[in-house]
Design a protein around this motif. Sequence first.
Motif, mmCIF file in Angstrom:
data_model
loop_
_atom_site.group_PDB
_atom_site.id
_atom_site.type_symbol
_atom_site.label_atom_id
_atom_site.label_comp_id
_atom_site.label_asym_id
_atom_site.label_seq_id
_atom_site.Cartn_x
_atom_site.Cartn_y
_atom_site.Cartn_z
ATOM 1 N N GLN A 1 0.828 -1.209 0.000
ATOM 2 C CA GLN A 1 0.000 0.000 0.000
ATOM 3 C C GLN A 1 0.862 1.259 0.000
ATOM 4 O OE1 GLN A 1 -2.705 0.200 3.299
ATOM 5 N NE2 GLN A 1 -3.363 2.296 2.851
ATOM 6 N N LEU A 2 1.922 1.250 0.818
ATOM 7 C CA LEU A 2 2.818 2.407 0.893
ATOM 8 C C LEU A 2 3.517 2.637 -0.445
ATOM 9 C CD1 LEU A 2 4.196 4.594 2.623
ATOM 10 C CD2 LEU A 2 5.935 2.904 3.199
ATOM 11 N N ASN A 3 3.963 1.553 -1.063
ATOM 12 C CA ASN A 3 4.617 1.679 -2.366
ATOM 13 C C ASN A 3 3.681 2.309 -3.394
ATOM 14 O OD1 ASN A 3 7.014 0.576 -1.500
ATOM 15 N ND2 ASN A 3 6.541 -1.498 -2.183
ATOM 16 N N GLN A 4 2.426 1.875 -3.395
ATOM 17 C CA GLN A 4 1.475 2.423 -4.356
ATOM 18 C C GLN A 4 1.188 3.889 -4.063
ATOM 19 O OE1 GLN A 4 0.335 0.965 -7.136
ATOM 20 N NE2 GLN A 4 -0.543 2.972 -7.592
ATOM 21 N N GLU A 5 1.073 4.233 -2.762
ATOM 22 C CA GLU A 5 0.817 5.633 -2.398
ATOM 23 C C GLU A 5 2.003 6.510 -2.789
ATOM 24 O OE1 GLU A 5 -0.203 5.942 1.685
ATOM 25 O OE2 GLU A 5 -2.147 4.968 1.466
ATOM 26 N N PHE A 6 3.218 6.020 -2.539
ATOM 27 C CA PHE A 6 4.405 6.793 -2.925
ATOM 28 C C PHE A 6 4.443 7.017 -4.430
ATOM 29 C CE2 PHE A 6 8.055 7.577 0.044
ATOM 30 C CZ PHE A 6 7.288 7.585 1.183
ATOM 31 N N LYS A 7 4.157 5.963 -5.172
ATOM 32 C CA LYS A 7 4.172 6.064 -6.631
ATOM 33 C C LYS A 7 3.127 7.056 -7.108
ATOM 34 C CE LYS A 7 3.751 3.219 -10.799
ATOM 35 N NZ LYS A 7 3.564 1.827 -11.311
ATOM 36 N N THR A 8 1.926 6.980 -6.536
ATOM 37 C CA THR A 8 0.843 7.876 -6.944
ATOM 38 C C THR A 8 1.171 9.326 -6.617
ATOM 39 O OG1 THR A 8 -0.791 6.117 -6.603
ATOM 40 C CG2 THR A 8 -1.606 8.384 -6.660
ATOM 41 N N VAL A 9 1.683 9.559 -5.393
ATOM 42 C CA VAL A 9 2.000 10.926 -4.974
ATOM 43 C C VAL A 9 3.129 11.506 -5.822
ATOM 44 C CG1 VAL A 9 2.969 12.313 -3.104
ATOM 45 C CG2 VAL A 9 1.154 10.671 -2.620
ATOM 46 N N SER A 10 4.178 10.723 -6.055
ATOM 47 C CA SER A 10 5.305 11.245 -6.829
ATOM 48 C C SER A 10 4.881 11.570 -8.260
ATOM 49 C CB SER A 10 6.458 10.241 -6.835
ATOM 50 O OG SER A 10 6.089 9.049 -7.503
ATOM 51 N N GLN A 11 4.066 10.718 -8.860
ATOM 52 C CA GLN A 11 3.627 10.969 -10.228
ATOM 53 C C GLN A 11 2.708 12.182 -10.308
ATOM 54 O OE1 GLN A 11 1.948 7.186 -11.388
ATOM 55 N NE2 GLN A 11 3.895 6.414 -12.165
ATOM 56 N N SER A 12 1.818 12.326 -9.328
ATOM 57 C CA SER A 12 0.913 13.478 -9.350
ATOM 58 C C SER A 12 1.672 14.782 -9.114
ATOM 59 C CB SER A 12 -0.182 13.311 -8.287
ATOM 60 O OG SER A 12 0.363 13.304 -6.976
ATOM 61 N N GLN A 13 2.669 14.756 -8.218
ATOM 62 C CA GLN A 13 3.454 15.964 -7.989
ATOM 63 C C GLN A 13 4.319 16.306 -9.196
ATOM 64 O OE1 GLN A 13 5.310 14.850 -4.220
ATOM 65 N NE2 GLN A 13 4.146 16.457 -3.225
#
Length: 401
Positions: free
Chosen positions: A133-145
Motif C-alpha cells: 500500500q505504501l509503495n502504491q501511495e508513494f508512486k501515486t504521490v510522486s507521479q501526481s506531484q
Amino acid sequence: FSLSLALVTQLAQVGLPLTLGFTAILILIASQVLPSQYVTRSIIAIAVVGILILLLDLFWSQSRPDIVPFALYVIYIASLAMVGIAIIVTVRQFPTYSLRTKLIAIAIALVVITVLLTTVAVNAITRRELTKQLNQEFKTVSQSQAAAVSKLLGQQVSVLQALSLDSTLRNLVHSQDISYSGSDEEILNEILNLDTQWVTSPNDAAVISRSMNNAATSTLLTFQYAFPEHVEMLMTDQYGAVAGSTYQSPRYYQGDEEWWQAAYNDGQGGVYIGKPEFDPAVGEVTLPIAVPIYTADTNSVLGILHTSYSLEQLLALLEITDELGEGSEVDLLFGDQALHYEDGHHDEDGQYHLQPVDMGPAVLAYLRQNPGKNLMTDVDGVSSVITMAPITTDSYVPAVD
C-alpha cells in the motif's frame, strides 16, 4: 509482566521477545516454588496473560518509536536464554510430572506455539500489505506531484512566449537592434563601453535611464503586476544589451550569461531553464527562465526575454500530506543537485536551497532508469522507500523535460 506491558505500550518490536521470555521463566518459577494445588491454575493464568500481551503488541493502535538496535539485540538474547533455561528444566523434570500436569503442559505448549505462529504470520502478512500500500501511495504521490510541477513550469514558459509576441516589445528591441552601426566587433565594443558606464556610474549613466524608462519596461511592469511570481524581468537586444528591465541589473551587457547564450542559441533561439538560486534582492528562491523574441515574419531572433520566477508556487506543490508518514520527504532534482523540502518546514536559514542528492550514484542511476518503481534502501542509515517520477511535458516544452 508489568514491565513487559509498560515497554510494549511505549516501544515497538519488543512485545514478542519480552513476552516469550517472561512467560517461559514465570511458568518455570511457578512450577518449582508454588504448592502443587496452585501450579496448574498459575501456569494457565501466566499463559493467558502472555497471550494477551502478545495480541496487545500486535494490534496496538498508537504509533510507538522503535527501540535502538543494540537494545533490541540484548532483549532477544535475554529472552532466548530464559526460554532455553525453561525448556531445559522442563524437559529434565517432565517424567516426574503427573499425567494431569503433563497434559496441561502439552496443551499450553500447543497454544503458545499456535499463538506464536499466528502472530508471526499475521505480522508478515500485515507488513507485506502495508508495504504494498505504501509503495502504491508513494508512486501515486510522486507521479501526481511531477505532473503538477511539469504543468506549472510549462505554463510559465508558455506565458513568457506569449509575452514575447507583444508588438511593443518587438518594435522597441528592433529599434535598438538597428540603431547600431559598424561591424559586430565595433557594436560589441560600444556595448561594453556602455556596460562600463552602467557599472561605474549607476546614478549618472544615461543608458540606465534609457533602458529602464521606456515602453518595454512599462509592458514588463504591467505583466509583472498581473503575474507577481515573476519577480525580476529584463529584455535584451540581439547583441545582449539591456533593452528594458523592471529592476536595475548589475550589468548592461548580458551576452556572456549562460541563460542568454542558451536562449539566443546562435540566432536559432531556444528556451532556457536554469537551476534554482536564492535571490537576496527579493528574498526568495527563484528559477531563471529565458525565451527568445522572434521577428513576426522571418522568425529570426530579435532579442531575449529573461525572468526570475519565484518558486513559492512550485514549493507549495511539493507539500505532502501526513498520510504518508512523518518521515516523508520530497526532493526536486536538478541534475545531481536537489531542491530539498522536508515536512513543510524551511531549512535553517529560512530558505529552500540546492544541496547534493542524499543517496549514492548507483541508487540515483537505478531510479532514473526505472521511473515510477520503488526502491527500498538505506538513506543516511535509515531504512527508506524511495521513488522517482520524471518531470515531463511529453516534449511540449523540452526545456521543462
